[in-house]
Design a protein around this motif. Structure first.
Motif, short mmCIF file in Angstrom:
data_model
loop_
_atom_site.label_atom_id
_atom_site.label_comp_id
_atom_site.label_asym_id
_atom_site.label_seq_id
_atom_site.Cartn_x
_atom_site.Cartn_y
_atom_site.Cartn_z
N UNK A 1 41.96 39.98 47.13
CA UNK A 1 42.05 41.33 46.59
C UNK A 1 43.00 42.17 47.44
N UNK A 2 43.91 42.88 46.80
CA UNK A 2 44.87 43.73 47.51
C UNK A 2 44.44 45.19 47.43
N UNK A 3 44.38 45.84 48.59
CA UNK A 3 44.04 47.27 48.66
C UNK A 3 45.31 48.04 48.96
N UNK A 4 45.66 48.99 48.10
CA UNK A 4 46.90 49.75 48.23
C UNK A 4 46.60 51.21 48.51
N UNK B 1 39.84 45.20 40.25
CA UNK B 1 38.82 44.16 40.07
C UNK B 1 39.04 43.50 38.72
N UNK B 2 39.11 42.18 38.72
CA UNK B 2 39.22 41.43 37.47
C UNK B 2 37.94 40.65 37.26
N UNK C 1 39.77 44.52 33.51
CA UNK C 1 40.47 45.06 34.67
C UNK C 1 39.94 46.46 34.95
N UNK C 2 39.44 46.66 36.17
CA UNK C 2 38.88 47.94 36.59
C UNK C 2 39.52 48.33 37.92
N UNK C 3 40.08 49.53 37.98
CA UNK C 3 40.64 50.02 39.23
C UNK C 3 39.57 50.81 39.98
N UNK D 1 31.24 43.80 45.22
CA UNK D 1 31.95 43.25 46.37
C UNK D 1 33.24 44.01 46.66
N UNK D 2 33.84 44.58 45.63
CA UNK D 2 35.07 45.36 45.81
C UNK D 2 34.76 46.62 46.63
N UNK D 3 33.67 47.29 46.29
CA UNK D 3 33.26 48.48 47.04
C UNK D 3 33.00 48.13 48.50
N UNK D 4 32.31 47.03 48.74
CA UNK D 4 31.98 46.64 50.11
C UNK D 4 33.25 46.37 50.91
N UNK D 5 34.20 45.66 50.31
CA UNK D 5 35.44 45.32 51.01
C UNK D 5 36.28 46.57 51.27
N UNK D 6 36.29 47.50 50.31
CA UNK D 6 37.07 48.72 50.51
C UNK D 6 36.44 49.61 51.59
N UNK D 7 35.12 49.66 51.64
CA UNK D 7 34.47 50.45 52.69
C UNK D 7 34.78 49.87 54.06
#
Length: 321
Positions: free
Chosen positions: A1-4, A96-97, A142-144, A105-111
Motif C-alpha cells: 500500500x502506498x501512502x501519499x 484500499x482495493x 476502490x476507497x481512498x 488495516x489501512x487505518x492502522x498502517x496510516x496511523x
C-alpha cells in the motif's frame, strides 16, 4: 500500500449529517446525489464520509458521520442538506482495493505512518468512494482513506516560512514582562504521553483523578523567539490559502506562545506526580504552565459557531476525546 502526501484544493460540498448504522450510508449518498442533480449542479468528485465516532467507542446505531459530495454551481442548502466549504489543506492518502470490511488495516498502517514520520492530524479521517458495489464486485472496490495532517517540523520551520505574516513595523517590544514558572514537563514515550509534575506542585494534583479530562496550558518553547512573537497573521494548516489573524487561530506563533489542549485523563499517580493523558499535541520536554480540571458547565458552549471552511475538518463536538 502506498501512502501519499497531497494538497486538497478548496471546494464546496453538499452534505448530510447522520447518526445511525454505517450500512445506511448508501441510501444517504443516493439521496444527496439526487438533490444535487435536481438543483442542476455538477458533481465534481466522488462522495465521501467523514467519521466523527469510531466503532470501538459507540454502538453501531450510534455512529455519527457526515456524507459529502463536492459540486460546482450556486445554490443554498435546506434543513436536510447543508452547503459547506472544504478548505485547502494537506492530507495523507491511501487507496484500499477490496471489500469495505477489510479497510481497518489501512487505518492502522496510516496511523503508524503518522507516528513514525512526525505528522499530526488536524481533523477527522474520511473515506472517498471511487466506485460502488453496483458498479464492480467487492474485490474491485476502490476507497481512498484520507487523514488531514500537518508535518510538525515543517510547520514549525524558519521564521521565513511562507505561512507566516509578521508586523511590518519594528518588532513588537515586550513591556512589563510577566514571570511564568513551569509546574512540570511533557514526557512522550512512543504513543504514550504523561505530565511530569515538579515535586513542590504535586499536592496540587489531589482529586484530579476524579475528573475525566484536564485542560493543559503549555509553553510552545520550540518556537519561542522574538521573530515568532512578532507574527500576527498566518495561513493556517487547515486552510492553506486563507490569511488569518493569529487570534482567530490556535497557532503557536503569537505574542505569548501559550497553547491549550483539553486532554483525556488516563491515570493519575499522585504519589509520583505523574498524570497520563491522551490527545496532547505538545512535544517531549515542553514546559507545562498550568492544569485546570475540565468542567462541562464552564468549558462547554452549547451552540458554538465556526467558519464554514472548518466544518469538515473537526466535528462540532469531540466525541470520545
Amino acid at each position: 500500500m502506498e501512502i501519499k502526501l497531497k494538497i486538497v484544493e478548496e471546494h464546496q460540498v453538499a452534505s448530510i449529517s447522520h447518526e445511525g448504522l454505517v450500512e445506511e450510508m448508501g441510501e444517504i449518498i443516493g439521496e444527496l446525489a439526487g438533490w444535487i442533480k435536481q438543483k442542476r449542479l455538477k458533481i465534481t468528485q466522488p462522495p465521501f464520509a467523514v467519521y466523527y465516532t469510531s466503532p470501538t467507542e459507540v454502538p453501531p446505531e450510534k455512529m455519527q458521520y457526515e456524507i459529502g459530495i463536492p459540486f460546482q454551481g450556486d445554490t443554498n442548502g435546506d434543513e436536510r442538506v447543508k452547503i459547506k466549504i472544504m478548505p485547502k489543506h494537506k492530507i495523507l492518502s491511501a487507496i484500499h482495493k477490496g471489500p469495505y470490511a477489510e479497510i481497518g488495516s489501512v487505518y492502522a498502517e496510516m496511523m503508524q505512518h503518522i507516528i513514525e514520520n512526525g505528522y499530526e492530524m488536524i481533523g477527522a479521517p474520511r473515506e472517498a468512494y471511487i466506485n460502488t458495489p453496483r458498479e464492480v464486485p467487492d474485490n474491485e472496490l476502490l476507497t481512498e482513506v484520507v487523514f488531514p495532517v500537518i508535518n510538525l517540523e515543517t510547520y514549525r520551520g524558519s521564521s521565513g516560512d511562507s505561512n507566516l505574516r509578521g508586523q511590518p513595523e519594528e518588532l513588537i517590544k515586550q513591556e512589563n514582562p510577566i514571570k511564568i514558572s513551569p509546574i512540570g514537563y511533557v514526557r512522550k514515550d512512543g504513543v504514550k504521553t504523561s505530565l511530569e509534575i515538579i515535586d513542590k506542585y504535586i499536592p496540587g494534583l489531589k482529586e484530579l483523578n476524579n475528573f475525566s479530562h484536564v485542560i493543559v496550558l503549555w509553553w510552545a518553547n520550540m518556537i519561542d523567539n522574538i521573530e515568532y512573537r512578532n507574527v500576527l497573521q498566518v495561513y493556517p494548516p487547515y486552510s492553506l490559502d486563507r490569511l488569518t489573524g493569529i487570534f482567530a487561530t490556535r497557532a503557536e506563533y503569537r505574542p505569548n506562545p501559550i497553547s491549550i489542549t483539553t486532554c483525556r485523563i488516563e491515570d493519575v499517580n499522585e504519589k509520583e506526580g505523574i498524570v497520563h493523558v491522551s490527545n496532547l499535541d505538545a512535544c517531549d520536554g515542553t514546559p507545562i504552565i498550568d492544569l485546570k480540571a475540565y468542567f462541562p458547565s464552564f468549558d462547554r458552549v452549547e451552540k458554538p459557531e465556526v467558519p464554514r471552511w472548518l466544518s469538515f475538518l473537526w466535528p462540532e463536538w469531540a466525541y470520545g476525546q
